[in-house]
Motif scaffolding. Structure first.
Motif: not given
Ligand code: GLA
Length: 381
Positions: A69, A74, A86-89, A120, A127
């Protein structure tokens, strides 16, 4: 390889990690869209892993960085973690820390740096690999003593409730519980699993993953819609789960259902039966017998469950035309990867034929990965 990871950790977080963990991606041999129907599946862990260098923190901060990423660290407060925050990886690893807390485990912050060889968006569970690496590292660092199946359920909870992806438990079980040289026979309702020897090389065969490198946008919503369709069919049939419908009772059940739900139910019931058949063949050392089972599973996923697409159909058809014993789409579908079982001495020709077919159709060149059944999440240093 781990030296490079340590160097990257030092550059991002400073100092040294307490340890290094690895968790694999997976392919599923058979048993697709059965896990959320309380059924059976047979995934295999890949040699491709997400590696994690980790160190505890005492200030309650969770600091995350990934080589893939990139970007800044983060930086989150463990106490503030909440679904949707949290909305990212970073939702996948942060979700695991949240899910551990939700389940009543006392943990804390950490500095985490990830580097992954799991492709990915290829339907190979990148994930789940992220989640299971964190779950395993936290289990060790914070002395939780949970063990692989419980860690897989924590990882699934993270994905469902924190990242908002309504997946079943197959991917996390595979990434957490597999052992080298074996596929994982899952019984989702029983919450149990068995290691079934899987060694295509010894049988003169290869299992290849063909990553078509396409993901269709309808994926997420369509997956949820399929789950809802299965639940609706259960309600109409008065069943707790489609797992409870046996192949003998399928014709009668189909008569009771509206036309749009019949193919869904047909797929799940026949797919559970295919898992049992595949396991029996593997236990008897008849790996080549998986071929026809893969072919019927693909027809069922294409025509009944309708999760295939032109690229995955072309990968299957061109692999079989070039001599594969069987091939099918694997994972959630709507793009992603196909697996093909092929005689070792034909594998190269088959790969070249699939690549040529993709070129002819104007598709991106597929990526080919040879599968060796690898171990699940573990500490590597
Ligand atoms: C995705 C989900 C799994 C499973 C498969 C389909 O990979 O994450 O839980 O439902 O699709 O078999």
């Amino acid at each position: 390889m781990n030296d490079a990871l340590r160097t990257a950790f030092a550059a991002v977080h400073g100092g040294r990690p307490e340890g290094i963990w690895a968790a694999p991606g997976r392919v599923n041999l058979i048993g697709e869209h059965t896990d959320y129907n309380d059924g059976f599946a047979l995934p295999v862990a890949l040699a491709q892993t997400t590696r994690l260098a980790a160190r505890r923190r005492t200030d309650g901060r969770l600091r995350l960085h990934s080589a893939q990423a990139g970007g800044p660290v983060v930086d989150l407060a463990v106490a503030d973690l909440a679904p949707g925050a949290v909305t990212t990886w970073a939702a996948y690893p942060a979700g695991v820390v949240w899910a551990l807390g939700e389940a009543g485990h006392r943990t804390g912050g950490a500095d985490l740096h990830f580097d992954s060889t799991v492709p990915t968006g290829a339907g190979l569970s990148s994930s789940a690999a992220l989640e299971c690496a964190v779950a395993r590292a936290y289990d060790d660092l914070y002395g939780l003593g949970l063990g692989p199946p419980a860690l897989a359920r924590i990882a699934q909870r993270a994905e469902n409730a924190f990242a908002g992806v309504p997946c079943g438990v197959m991917d996390q079980m595979a990434s957490s519980c597999c052992v080298a040289g074996a596929a994982l026979h899952l019984d989702v309702r029983a919450g149990s699993h068995e290691h079934v020897p899987f060694d295509p090389e010894a049988a003169g065969l290869r299992l290849l993953v063909i990553d078509t490198r396409v993901t269709h946008d309808l994926g997420d919503g369509a997956y949820a819609a399929l789950r809802t369709g299965c639940e609706r069919a259960c309600a109409l049939l008065g069943l707790a789960a489609l797992r409870d419908l046996s192949p003998e009772h399928l014709p009668r059940a189909e008569r009771l259902l509206p036309a749009r739900l019949r193919p869904l139910v047909r797929h799940v019931v026949t797919e559970n039966a295919r898992v049992a058949e595949a396991v029996a063949h593997l236990k008897a050392g008849r790996v080549a017998e998986l071929g026809p089972i893969l072919n019927s599973a693909h027809a069922s996923l294409r025509d009944d469950y309708r999760v295939s697409c032109p690229e995955t159909d072309l990968a299957v058809d061109s692999a079989v035309a070039a001599g594969a014993l069987g091939a099918r789409i694997t994972g959630g579908g709507f793009g992603g990867s196909v697996i093909a079982l092929v005689a070792a001495d034909r594998a190269e020709r088959m790969g070249a034929a699939v690549t040529a077919a993709f070129r002819g159709a104007g598709y991106r060149e597929p990526h080919l990965i040879a599968v060796t059944a690898a171990p699940g999440a573990r500490r590597i240093e």
